[in-house]
Design a protein around this motif. Structure first.
Motif, PDB file in Angstrom:
ATOM      1  N   ALA A   1       0.820  -1.222   0.000  1.00 11.10           N
ATOM      2  CA  ALA A   1       0.000   0.000   0.000  1.00 11.10           C
ATOM      3  C   ALA A   1       0.853   1.272   0.000  1.00 11.10           C
ATOM      4  CB  ALA A   1      -0.920  -0.001   1.218  1.00 11.10           C
TER       5      ALA A   1
ATOM      6  N   ALA B   1      -5.161  -6.712  -2.761  1.00 14.12           N
ATOM      7  CA  ALA B   1      -4.230  -5.633  -3.095  1.00 14.12           C
ATOM      8  C   ALA B   1      -3.981  -5.568  -4.593  1.00 14.12           C
ATOM      9  CB  ALA B   1      -2.914  -5.825  -2.345  1.00 14.12           C
TER      10      ALA B   1
ATOM     11  N   GLU C   1      -6.933  -3.984  -6.308  1.00 15.19           N
ATOM     12  CA  GLU C   1      -6.922  -2.534  -6.159  1.00 15.19           C
ATOM     13  C   GLU C   1      -5.903  -1.872  -7.079  1.00 15.19           C
ATOM     14  OE1 GLU C   1      -6.239  -1.792  -2.056  1.00 15.19           O
ATOM     15  OE2 GLU C   1      -8.138  -2.685  -1.393  1.00 15.19           O
TER      16      GLU C   1
END
Length: 916
Positions: free
Chosen positions: A246, A298, A301
């Protein structure tokens, strides 16, 4: 050594390279040369080109002369001195401007460590750990790069106790400092506010290397240090890796169209590569932390927005999709991927966007056609988003989800084809059809290899019907009437599904492929050559599908078109650039065989003319291999059937071969000796021109080039087979024995060739002449057996003893061999050798055909060397590179041919290339 900088510069120019390399070779034999060269590389006052050339030369000297068996090995004192300087050198090169030089020195460190670590370089890890400095990340980057260059080789090594011992030793010494640095860097990256530049960039670069090294240290087995600390790194909420997925500060962003990925993108890519490896090796460990589910979220995204990302994100997108494919194939995460909605979303949001033909793909298609082809053919690992997206479909189909996957993908295929039809191929509608074809190929593929194409298909899709309905028209279209990308798609479709078509269907498309050889588009005519090559390579029940009668009528025109393409190059580099064309030439000659006899001289002259051009600056080892294979194949199939052709081959080839030998073109000399041997084997005796060559073959200098040894051995075997009486009368065979004893048997790399040559001497030289030299031969063999025994050497040694015992000669035989061995140490030697070596090895000997050949004696009916017959069988088998040995310095793709470290006990005279 003051001339070295100017010589390094001169070695960069084709006009002065040869002489400069010879001078550098002379200097390299002087004591302390490698240490002097390293000093030059580290000197910032030197020209950057000199430093870079020096670092490359240093790496190559280490590669070629570090082992004791190498020619002119580096002195132990120089080795010790160099080892002590290399880690400090990497630190001294920590400036970003020295990145290219540092990469070469890191490779030299890796090469040395592969041989010397840990035994001869026990303090290497301590040097690395002591060099880490939390206050200086310029230095840390250099240390981490060095460590990674040493540890990364473990990724591809076979599991062994020795390897595990080395890894455990490294982890015990390196992991405390490694983990401490990892935590420190992560803490700095997650602080608010972020560290300023350039510190932030160095920290991110360090983190990318730390993740790489984490992979290195866990790629073989999971040490308790990493298993116990797994949650710290992989926890779905708090683990470092999830936090780093992230982490994407705008200060480190790059332009989307920049080819170099940003550092956060590289860190994510490395984490996903590590996670993919864990899915394969340690699924039960991953299951404890539910990290796969978190990583899939993840990935979604990052790349699941239904849009293509910029080229700078290509490595991340490709690795993300590889991770998903691996998770699907593992079968451990069916709950994540088995629902229709999930598959539909995956295909719509991730696969379809990344399958699309992008502007940068079109630019590569037009501006870098050969690079585009190599990437598109998957000759390397899956490396592009398009390939990785297609692999996701293949993974779904192969994991029991083919019904729903085929149905969903089929809707997108129809949509693409309908868009193309509605716009009648106008505008950019060709991109829609291109995507549809790629989606169909991916969904239809269940299994296959690069060499053989698709070998099993999805039963829910009709490959032949799709070809007839949607592909054939593009294949048949005239140049300009169809977008060249779609013509390439049509040819690639044939290439991909060739094993699913009948012989008659394939024969019917060869004329269409021949038309595309005439295309001015490089990708089109190259793909046509690749398809022809692979079609002719197809085998059914281990036999070639196509015989010479199948292509007899079209072979001359195909060769003519290929030669025209090759000959159009404006420079030696351009002529040799497209090795796909020359491989197709080779394949056609191997398939057409003796049907080319009528026009063989014209073909030979064109091959020789091309050889003359590329020899001015050899630049493509694959092209070199294929052109010499083509010449060899012409000789193989035309010479025996037409004895009158042999003088034509010799008259045409002796001139250019003489030039190659005189100019010392070391890339070509190994091939020259093999083809000379091949032509000599077509004679019953030894013509005068060959006899004049024999003294040269017996000089020590000519045996210094390792790549020449297979050809030299074959050539000397041909002399022994045809001129043994003359060699015995003149005593020249003693020089052959000297080569065996001094150059071949002591070398672990070449001892197999030594035994092969020794067997030829024993077979052909009269026993009365050989008798007095047999005891020194035995002493040489036993000395090597005692000092550096290997399993392969024992096999060859025992076989040679049995071979000599089986020869039907007046003097030689079992009693003679036993006496010769006993004379070395009376009363003990043969009994000891029999108990310790011969007895245990006898059961390993499988088919002692050589002993049978020897027993038949030199007067047996078939005088053709056994190796020549074996080479002909290799041509019959349709091998990738069917005859010649490439020089061991060449790095040919393993898919091209088999790799031999030693010749087999009955080797082909022209075995397949030895991959380095």
């Amino acid at each position: 050594m003051s001339d070295i900088p100017s010589l390094l510069l001169a070695s960069l120019s084709p006009q002065t390279r040869k002489q400069a390399e010879q001078s550098l070779q002379t200097f390299s034999l002087q004591p302390s040369f490698v240490n002097h060269l390293l000093e030059l590389v580290l000197n910032p006052a030197q020209d950057r080109a000199v430093r870079l050339a020096g670092s490359v030369y240093l790496k190559n000297v280490v590669k070629l002369r570090w082992l004791p068996d190498d020619d002119s090995p580096i002195a132990d004192r120089d080795k010790e001195s160099l080892r002590s300087q290399l880690v400090p050198a990497m630190i001294a090169l920590s400036n970003p401007s020295d990145k290219g030089v540092r990469a070469q020195i890191a490779e030299a460190v890796s090469l040395i460590a592969q041989v010397d670590f840990p035994d001869a370089w026990p303090n290497l890890v301590e040097q690395l750990v002591a060099s880490l400095n939390p206050q200086n990340f310029d230095v840390n980057v250099g240390v981490l790069e060095t460590a990674h260059s040493i540890f990364r080789r473990w990724r591809s090594q076979a599991r062994s106790n020795e390897l595990f011992s080395t890894i455990i030793l490294v982890i015990n010494k390196f992991s405390p400092a490694f983990l401490q640095l990892f935590r420190f860097v992560a803490q700095r990256l997650f602080t608010t506010p972020l560290p300023p530049q350039p510190e932030l960039g160095l920290l991110a670069q360090s983190m990318a290397l730390l993740v790489d090294i984490y992979y290195d240290l866990t790629c073989q087995d999971l040490h308790p240090v990493f298993e116990d600390g797994h949650d710290e790194f992989f926890n779905a909420q708090t683990g470092y890796f999830m936090k780093l997925m992230a982490w994407d500060p705008k200060e480190l962003h790059t332009e989307p169209d920049e080819p170099t990925p940003s550092l956060p993108s590289k860190i994510r890519t490395n984490i996903l590569e590590l996670a993919e490896m864990y899915v394969k090796l340690y699924p039960e460990v991953l299951a404890r932390s539910q990290s796969v589910e978190a990583l899939v979220r993840a990935v979604w995204e990052l790349i699941g927005g239904g849009q293509q990302l910029g080229i700078s994100h290509d490595p991340l997108v490709s690795q993300s999709l590889r991770f998903i494919s691996t998770a699907i194939r593992s079968g451990s995460y069916k709950d994540l991927f088995s629902s229709r909605d999930t598959i539909s979303g995956l295909i719509q949001g991730v696969v379809v966007p990344n399958v699309g033909f992008r502007q940068q793909d079109l630019e590569a298609f037009e501006d870098s056609p050969l690079e585009y082809i190599r990437g598109d053919l998957l000759l390397t690992e899956i490396a592009t988003p398009r390939q990785a997206a297609g692999d996701v479909i293949k993974a779904l189909v192969a994991s029991g989800l083919e019904v729903v996957t085929t149905e969903i993908v089929g809707e997108w295929i129809k949509k693409g084809l309908d868009t193309y039809s509605a716009q009648k191929g106008g505008g950019d509608s060709w991109k829609s059809k291109d995507s549809a074809i790629y989606l169909f190929e991916s969904a239809a593929t269940r299994g296959g290899t690069t060499s053989h194409g698709v070998t099993s298909t999805n039963a829910l899709l009709d490959v032949v019907k799709f070809f007839s309905d949607s592909i054939f028209a593009d294949l048949q279209g005239d140049p300009g009437s169809v977008h060249p990308v779609l013509q390439v798609d049509a040819i690639r479709y044939l290439y991909t599904f060739r094993n699913g078509l009948t012989k008659e269907q394939l024969l019917s498309v060869i004329p269409l492929l021949a038309r595309h050889l005439g295309s001015e588009n490089t990708v089109v005519h190259t793909y046509a050559a690749i398809a022809i090559d692979r079609i002719l390579f197809i085998r059914v029940d281990n036999k070639p599908m196509f015989a010479y009668t199948d292509i007899r009528d079209v072979a001359p025109e195909l060769l003519n078109m290929l030669f025209r393409r090759i000959e159009s190059g404006a420079s030696p580099e351009k002529v040799a650039e497209n090795d796909f064309l020359m491989r197709c030439v080779m394949r056609i000659i191997i398939t057409a065989r003796q049907t080319l006899a009528e026009g063989f001289e014209a073909l030979l002259l064109r091959l020789v003319a091309i050889l003359g051009t590329i020899s001015r600056n050899p630049s493509n080892p694959h092209f070199d291999q294929y052109i010499f294979e083509s010449i060899s194949a012409l000789i193989r199939f035309i010479g025996p059937a037409n004895p009158a052709s042999v003088p034509v081959f010799e008259r045409t080839l002796f001139g250019p071969f003489t030039v190659i030998l005189q100019q010392d073109i070391d890339q070509y000399i190994p091939y020259v000796f093999q083809i000379l041997a091949q032509m000599l084997e077509l004679h019953a005796g030894v013509p005068t021109d060959y006899r004049a060559l024999l003294p040269i073959l017996l000089t020590p200098a000519i045996w210094q080039q390792k790549g020449s040894i297979p050809g030299l051995v074959q050539l000397l075997k041909a002399f022994l087979d045809r001129d043994a009486v003359q060699m015995a009368t003149t005593g020249q065979f003693t020089s052959v024995l000297a080569v065996v004893q001094q150059r071949l048997i002591p070398s672990k790399l070449n001892d197999g060739w030594g035994f092969e040559l020794l067997q030829a001497v024993v077979r052909h030289i009269p026993a009365s002449e050989l008798q007095q030299y047999f005891r020194p031969i035995v002493v040489t063999l036993l000395t090597r057996l005692q000092t550096s025994k290997t399993d392969t050497y024992v096999y060859h040694f025992v076989y040679f003893l049995l071979y000599t015992m089986a020869i039907n000669a007046e003097v030689l035989g079992p009693d003679f061999v036993v006496r010769a061995v006993e004379e070395v140490q009376p009363g003990r030697m043969y009994a000891h050798a029999g108990a310790q070596t011969v007895g245990p090895a006898v059961h390993e000997l499988r088919h002692p055909a050589g002993a049978q050949d020897a027993a038949e004696g030199p007067q047996s009916g078939d005088r053709r060397p056994r190796a020549a017959a074996h080479a002909e069988q290799r041509h019959d088998a349709g091998a990738e590179c069917p005859g010649l040995v490439s020089p061991p310095s060449l790095c040919l793709s393993p898919s091209l041919s088999l790799s031999l470290s030693h010749p087999p006990i009955h080797p082909s005279p022209l075995p397949s290339p030895r991959a380095n």
